[in-house]
Design an enzyme around this catalytic site. Structure first.
Site, PDB file in Angstrom:
ATOM      1  N   MET A  16     -49.238   6.638  26.340  1.00  0.00           N
ATOM      2  CA  MET A  16     -49.442   5.571  27.310  1.00  0.00           C
ATOM      3  C   MET A  16     -49.222   4.176  26.747  1.00  0.00           C
ATOM      4  O   MET A  16     -48.835   3.277  27.485  1.00  0.00           O
ATOM      5  CB  MET A  16     -50.871   5.640  27.874  1.00  0.00           C
ATOM      6  CG  MET A  16     -51.124   6.836  28.768  1.00  0.00           C
ATOM      7  SD  MET A  16     -50.142   6.811  30.269  1.00  0.00           S
ATOM      8  CE  MET A  16     -50.821   5.375  31.077  1.00  0.00           C
ATOM      9  N   ASP A 128     -59.301  14.247  24.949  1.00  0.00           N
ATOM     10  CA  ASP A 128     -58.303  14.348  23.872  1.00  0.00           C
ATOM     11  C   ASP A 128     -58.977  14.195  22.515  1.00  0.00           C
ATOM     12  O   ASP A 128     -58.512  13.454  21.657  1.00  0.00           O
ATOM     13  CB  ASP A 128     -57.203  13.303  24.059  1.00  0.00           C
ATOM     14  CG  ASP A 128     -55.950  13.623  23.233  1.00  0.00           C
ATOM     15  OD1 ASP A 128     -55.748  14.812  22.905  1.00  0.00           O
ATOM     16  OD2 ASP A 128     -55.193  12.695  22.905  1.00  0.00           O
TER      17      ASP A 128
END
Length: 271
Positions: A16, A128
């Site tokens: 991202m 994550d």
């Protein structure tokens, strides 16, 4: 330049955003700046990135990376400023030093669990947790202070709309819980599976499961019982600690510790 910040060096990048070391025109403290990648400037990407900032900024646990500031550049690029961590990711630690002692592993993992407990308490799942997202630093003269970073995949547990469904598989396959593979809907116990996988890596120097493809790795997470860490390591480990690791790696979330706080308490009793 981003407002009062001057970017000095690129530190890394993920799916991202891109992270830079930066300095503030007035403040002396070292800072890291994360920017949304220009090619991810779609509306969904912006909402996801902005949510990362807002939710992470609300966390105050000392083992969670601190967010100082956020905003947008004149051309609309979203960014945020966080504490600069001069330390070592657990992936690099194991690559350099190999398997860690049980005592050191317990010390690190307890800090991670306590940081996650705060996040889970306000309805956030990290999604994550992996060695590269846990950084060991020195703080106040203390070494081995763990910092949990990159909440870029967080999701509100009670959110009505899922703004992370643009990725078919969210997280890192080597550390994904089985239910996170089957469905984008995961709860706090999915993070505990990932912590168990990190613990396995710290103690053995190897991943719980390997494979030539993502599909093969995910298949193991879904169906293959993990080899006990002591067997993989080739030498004994404390029985209580090994049992704790395997309890976090249960395929059925209901068989794992019920919460990060419970997992931390059970880990403390391992010694």
């Amino acid at each position: 330049h981003l407002g009062q910040y001057t970017l000095e060096e690129k530190l890394g990048e993920g799916g991202m955003g891109v992270v830079y070391r930066a300095r503030h025109a007035m403040l002396r403290r070292p800072t890291a700046i994360k920017l949304l990648k220009p090619e991810r400037m779609g509306e969904a990407g912006l909402r996801r990135f902005e949510r990362e900032v807002q939710l992470t900024a609300g966390l105050s646990h000392p083992n969670t990376v601190t967010v100082f500031d956020y905003g947008r550049t004149p051309d609309g690029v979203f960014y945020y400023a966080m504490e600069y961590l001069e330390g070592l990711g657990l992936d690099h630690l194991v690559a350099a030093d190999g398997p860690q002692t049980p005592g050191r592993a317990v010390h690190i993992l307890r800090q991670v669990l306590e940081a996650l407990a705060e996040a889970h308490g306000v309805g956030l799942v990290h999604r994550d947790v992996k060695p590269g997202n846990i950084i060991l630093c020195e703080r106040g003269g203390l070494s081995d202070v763990a910092k949990v970073v990159d909440f870029g995949l967080v999701k509100e547990l009670e959110a009505e709309g899922d703004v992370t469904h643009d990725a078919a598989l969210v997280g890192t396959p080597l550390y994904l819980a089985p239910e996170a593979i089957r469905s984008p809907v995961a709860d706090a116990r999915s993070d505990l599976y990932s912590v168990g996988a990190v613990a396995y890596f710290l103690l053995t120097g190897q991943h719980v499961f390997g494979g030539r493809t993502i599909i093969e790795i995910c298949g193991h997470h879904l169906h293959t019982p993990p080899t006990p860490p002591s067997e993989r390591l080739g030498r004994p480990l404390p029985a209580a600690l090994e049992a704790w690791v395997l309890s976090c790696l249960e395929k059925d979330p209901s068989r794992r510790p019920a919460s990060a706080l419970e997992a931390a308490a059970r880990l403390e009793r391992c010694g």
